[in-house]
Scaffold this motif. Structure first.
Motif, PDB file in Angstrom:
ATOM      1  N   MET A   1      54.863  38.560  46.078  1.00  0.00           N
ATOM      2  CA  MET A   1      54.576  37.289  45.421  1.00  0.00           C
ATOM      3  C   MET A   1      55.174  36.130  46.216  1.00  0.00           C
ATOM      4  O   MET A   1      56.062  36.370  47.078  1.00  0.00           O
ATOM      5  CB  MET A   1      55.213  37.274  44.005  1.00  0.00           C
ATOM      6  N   LEU A   2      54.732  34.917  45.932  1.00  0.00           N
ATOM      7  CA  LEU A   2      55.204  33.738  46.642  1.00  0.00           C
ATOM      8  C   LEU A   2      55.696  32.689  45.650  1.00  0.00           C
ATOM      9  O   LEU A   2      55.264  32.651  44.500  1.00  0.00           O
ATOM     10  CB  LEU A   2      54.050  33.165  47.489  1.00  0.00           C
ATOM     11  N   ALA A  58      50.965  35.826  42.279  1.00  0.00           N
ATOM     12  CA  ALA A  58      50.473  36.987  43.035  1.00  0.00           C
ATOM     13  C   ALA A  58      49.069  36.665  43.527  1.00  0.00           C
ATOM     14  O   ALA A  58      48.338  35.901  42.887  1.00  0.00           O
ATOM     15  CB  ALA A  58      50.437  38.219  42.125  1.00  0.00           C
ATOM     16  N   SER A  62      45.672  42.036  43.070  1.00  0.00           N
ATOM     17  CA  SER A  62      46.758  42.112  42.082  1.00  0.00           C
ATOM     18  C   SER A  62      46.625  41.012  41.034  1.00  0.00           C
ATOM     19  O   SER A  62      47.064  41.176  39.898  1.00  0.00           O
ATOM     20  CB  SER A  62      48.114  41.966  42.779  1.00  0.00           C
ATOM     21  N   ALA A  63      46.000  39.911  41.421  1.00  0.00           N
ATOM     22  CA  ALA A  63      45.861  38.787  40.483  1.00  0.00           C
ATOM     23  C   ALA A  63      44.986  39.187  39.298  1.00  0.00           C
ATOM     24  O   ALA A  63      45.055  38.578  38.227  1.00  0.00           O
ATOM     25  CB  ALA A  63      45.253  37.586  41.196  1.00  0.00           C
ATOM     26  N   GLN A  65      45.282  41.931  37.675  1.00  0.00           N
ATOM     27  CA  GLN A  65      45.997  42.945  36.894  1.00  0.00           C
ATOM     28  C   GLN A  65      46.618  42.368  35.629  1.00  0.00           C
ATOM     29  O   GLN A  65      47.800  42.574  35.355  1.00  0.00           O
ATOM     30  CB  GLN A  65      47.103  43.542  37.783  1.00  0.00           C
ATOM     31  N   THR A  66      45.856  41.633  34.829  1.00  0.00           N
ATOM     32  CA  THR A  66      46.313  41.211  33.500  1.00  0.00           C
ATOM     33  C   THR A  66      45.130  41.405  32.549  1.00  0.00           C
ATOM     34  O   THR A  66      43.977  41.471  32.996  1.00  0.00           O
ATOM     35  CB  THR A  66      46.720  39.719  33.451  1.00  0.00           C
ATOM     36  N   ILE A  79      52.681  34.582  37.728  1.00  0.00           N
ATOM     37  CA  ILE A  79      53.245  35.740  37.022  1.00  0.00           C
ATOM     38  C   ILE A  79      54.589  35.448  36.402  1.00  0.00           C
ATOM     39  O   ILE A  79      55.055  36.218  35.577  1.00  0.00           O
ATOM     40  CB  ILE A  79      53.371  36.970  37.953  1.00  0.00           C
TER      41      ILE A  79
ATOM     42  N   LEU B  24      63.389  41.284  40.489  1.00  0.00           N
ATOM     43  CA  LEU B  24      62.619  40.603  41.524  1.00  0.00           C
ATOM     44  C   LEU B  24      63.548  40.274  42.684  1.00  0.00           C
ATOM     45  O   LEU B  24      64.611  39.665  42.480  1.00  0.00           O
ATOM     46  CB  LEU B  24      62.004  39.316  40.964  1.00  0.00           C
ATOM     47  N   ILE B  26      63.979  38.964  46.927  1.00  0.00           N
ATOM     48  CA  ILE B  26      63.342  38.281  48.060  1.00  0.00           C
ATOM     49  C   ILE B  26      63.490  39.202  49.271  1.00  0.00           C
ATOM     50  O   ILE B  26      64.584  39.726  49.535  1.00  0.00           O
ATOM     51  CB  ILE B  26      64.002  36.917  48.334  1.00  0.00           C
ATOM     52  N   PHE B  41      59.011  36.998  51.198  1.00  0.00           N
ATOM     53  CA  PHE B  41      58.181  36.987  49.988  1.00  0.00           C
ATOM     54  C   PHE B  41      58.983  37.640  48.868  1.00  0.00           C
ATOM     55  O   PHE B  41      60.130  38.045  49.089  1.00  0.00           O
ATOM     56  CB  PHE B  41      56.872  37.752  50.240  1.00  0.00           C
ATOM     57  N   VAL B  42      58.395  37.713  47.688  1.00  0.00           N
ATOM     58  CA  VAL B  42      59.115  38.269  46.538  1.00  0.00           C
ATOM     59  C   VAL B  42      58.450  39.581  46.136  1.00  0.00           C
ATOM     60  O   VAL B  42      57.218  39.684  46.118  1.00  0.00           O
ATOM     61  CB  VAL B  42      59.111  37.272  45.353  1.00  0.00           C
ATOM     62  N   ALA B  43      59.283  40.575  45.842  1.00  0.00           N
ATOM     63  CA  ALA B  43      58.760  41.889  45.442  1.00  0.00           C
ATOM     64  C   ALA B  43      59.478  42.382  44.192  1.00  0.00           C
ATOM     65  O   ALA B  43      60.647  42.047  43.957  1.00  0.00           O
ATOM     66  CB  ALA B  43      58.969  42.900  46.574  1.00  0.00           C
ATOM     67  N   CYS B  44      58.771  43.172  43.392  1.00  0.00           N
ATOM     68  CA  CYS B  44      59.434  43.860  42.285  1.00  0.00           C
ATOM     69  C   CYS B  44      60.241  45.008  42.886  1.00  0.00           C
ATOM     70  O   CYS B  44      59.885  45.541  43.944  1.00  0.00           O
ATOM     71  CB  CYS B  44      58.392  44.414  41.317  1.00  0.00           C
ATOM     72  N   GLY B  60      49.740  44.725  47.735  1.00  0.00           N
ATOM     73  CA  GLY B  60      48.523  45.030  46.984  1.00  0.00           C
ATOM     74  C   GLY B  60      48.924  45.605  45.628  1.00  0.00           C
ATOM     75  O   GLY B  60      50.085  45.651  45.276  1.00  0.00           O
ATOM     76  N   ARG B  61      47.941  46.062  44.870  1.00  0.00           N
ATOM     77  CA  ARG B  61      48.280  46.484  43.501  1.00  0.00           C
ATOM     78  C   ARG B  61      48.675  47.961  43.428  1.00  0.00           C
ATOM     79  O   ARG B  61      49.083  48.428  42.374  1.00  0.00           O
ATOM     80  CB  ARG B  61      47.146  46.174  42.549  1.00  0.00           C
ATOM     81  N   CYS B  64      51.915  48.900  41.871  1.00  0.00           N
ATOM     82  CA  CYS B  64      52.084  48.843  40.406  1.00  0.00           C
ATOM     83  C   CYS B  64      52.168  50.239  39.787  1.00  0.00           C
ATOM     84  O   CYS B  64      52.682  50.393  38.683  1.00  0.00           O
ATOM     85  CB  CYS B  64      50.927  48.077  39.789  1.00  0.00           C
ATOM     86  N   VAL B  72      49.990  44.985  35.680  1.00  0.00           N
ATOM     87  CA  VAL B  72      50.819  43.778  35.855  1.00  0.00           C
ATOM     88  C   VAL B  72      50.383  43.103  37.160  1.00  0.00           C
ATOM     89  O   VAL B  72      50.068  43.791  38.124  1.00  0.00           O
ATOM     90  CB  VAL B  72      52.326  44.101  35.916  1.00  0.00           C
ATOM     91  N   PRO B  73      50.358  41.764  37.162  1.00  0.00           N
ATOM     92  CA  PRO B  73      49.865  41.032  38.336  1.00  0.00           C
ATOM     93  C   PRO B  73      50.925  40.977  39.434  1.00  0.00           C
ATOM     94  O   PRO B  73      51.566  39.958  39.643  1.00  0.00           O
ATOM     95  CB  PRO B  73      49.551  39.652  37.770  1.00  0.00           C
ATOM     96  N   VAL B  74      51.109  42.083  40.120  1.00  0.00           N
ATOM     97  CA  VAL B  74      52.172  42.182  41.126  1.00  0.00           C
ATOM     98  C   VAL B  74      51.555  42.591  42.457  1.00  0.00           C
ATOM     99  O   VAL B  74      50.720  43.519  42.490  1.00  0.00           O
ATOM    100  CB  VAL B  74      53.215  43.235  40.665  1.00  0.00           C
ATOM    101  N   ASP B  75      51.944  41.912  43.563  1.00  0.00           N
ATOM    102  CA  ASP B  75      51.328  42.255  44.853  1.00  0.00           C
ATOM    103  C   ASP B  75      52.336  42.783  45.870  1.00  0.00           C
ATOM    104  O   ASP B  75      52.022  42.891  47.056  1.00  0.00           O
ATOM    105  CB  ASP B  75      50.561  41.047  45.419  1.00  0.00           C
ATOM    106  N   ALA B  76      53.559  43.089  45.422  1.00  0.00           N
ATOM    107  CA  ALA B  76      54.542  43.704  46.338  1.00  0.00           C
ATOM    108  C   ALA B  76      55.598  44.425  45.511  1.00  0.00           C
ATOM    109  O   ALA B  76      56.148  43.837  44.567  1.00  0.00           O
ATOM    110  CB  ALA B  76      55.208  42.634  47.197  1.00  0.00           C
TER     111      ALA B  76
END
Lengths: 99, 98
Positions: A1-2, A58, A62-63, A65-66, A79, B24, B26, B41-44, B60-61, B64, B72-76
């Motif tokens: 995420m950014l 995101a 992934s965007a 995914q809700t 998010i 979360l 960095i 970037f930020v990751a779970c 990517g998803r 997840c 959940v809208p997470v990309d990392a």
């Protein structure tokens, strides 16, 4: 995420019908030093963010995914609303100080 | 999947549904010789990582699948902690300092 700051809203009445109920926000991307990056994004809001707030978003599939964005043509979703972050043990951003 | 180093933490009380309790971090992406690659970037985090830890991640998803809730809208996502990286034909042998 950014990271990004919400800098505006985007209103559109004429759009793909799958995007019917979405609230779009205009985001200015930030780097990990809380400095603006030359990139704007229109994102769907999944957490009730407001203009001026700093958020995480995101991108890509992934965007979608809700529950709201699943199966919709969306590639950027907010998010989280950021309270604070630190890098190398130093606080870089804190919401109440709005640095 | 790819390598990264945890360089910071993010605190968010208001998150998308399903991300409750998910940390979360960095992350600075790394190449195989442990040099910085691209912008942070930020990751779970599913590996209870600490500051400075080298980890491996997924963007990517797909990541997840490692989270408590898949939708959940997470990309990392950080998937694990790295202790050692070796690339013999390039003479690379990195080991976590103990």
């Amino acid at each position: 995420m950014l990271f990004a700051r919400v800098v505006g809203t985007v209103w559109s009445t004429q759009k793909d019908e799958k995007l019917g109920a979405f609230k779009f926000l205009l985001l200015k991307q930030l780097d990990q030093k809380n400095q603006p990056v030359n990139a704007y994004v229109v994102a769907v809001d999944a957490v009730g963010a407001g203009v001026g707030e700093v958020v995480l978003y995101a991108t890509g599939s992934s965007a979608r995914q809700t529950k709201q964005t699943e199966g919709k043509p969306v590639d950027a979703t907010i998010i989280a609303i950021v309270d604070s972050w630190d890098v190398d043990g130093e606080i870089v951003f804190r919401k109440d100080e709005a640095t | 999947m790819f390598l990264g180093r945890v360089i910071g933490r993010v605190v968010c009380t208001r998150k998308a549904e399903g991300l409750e309790g998910v940390a979360l971090q960095i992350v600075q992406r790394l190449d195989e010789a442990m040099h910085d690659l691209g912008t942070p970037f930020v990751a779970c985090d599913t590996a209870q990582s600490g500051l400075g830890d080298v980890v491996f991640l997924e963007d990517g998803r797909e990541g997840c699948y490692a989270l408590p809730v898949f939708l959940v809208p997470v990309d990392a996502v950080i998937l694990g902690h790295v202790e050692e990286v070796t690339v013999p034909d390039r003479g690379i042998a990195w080991r976590e300092a103990r």
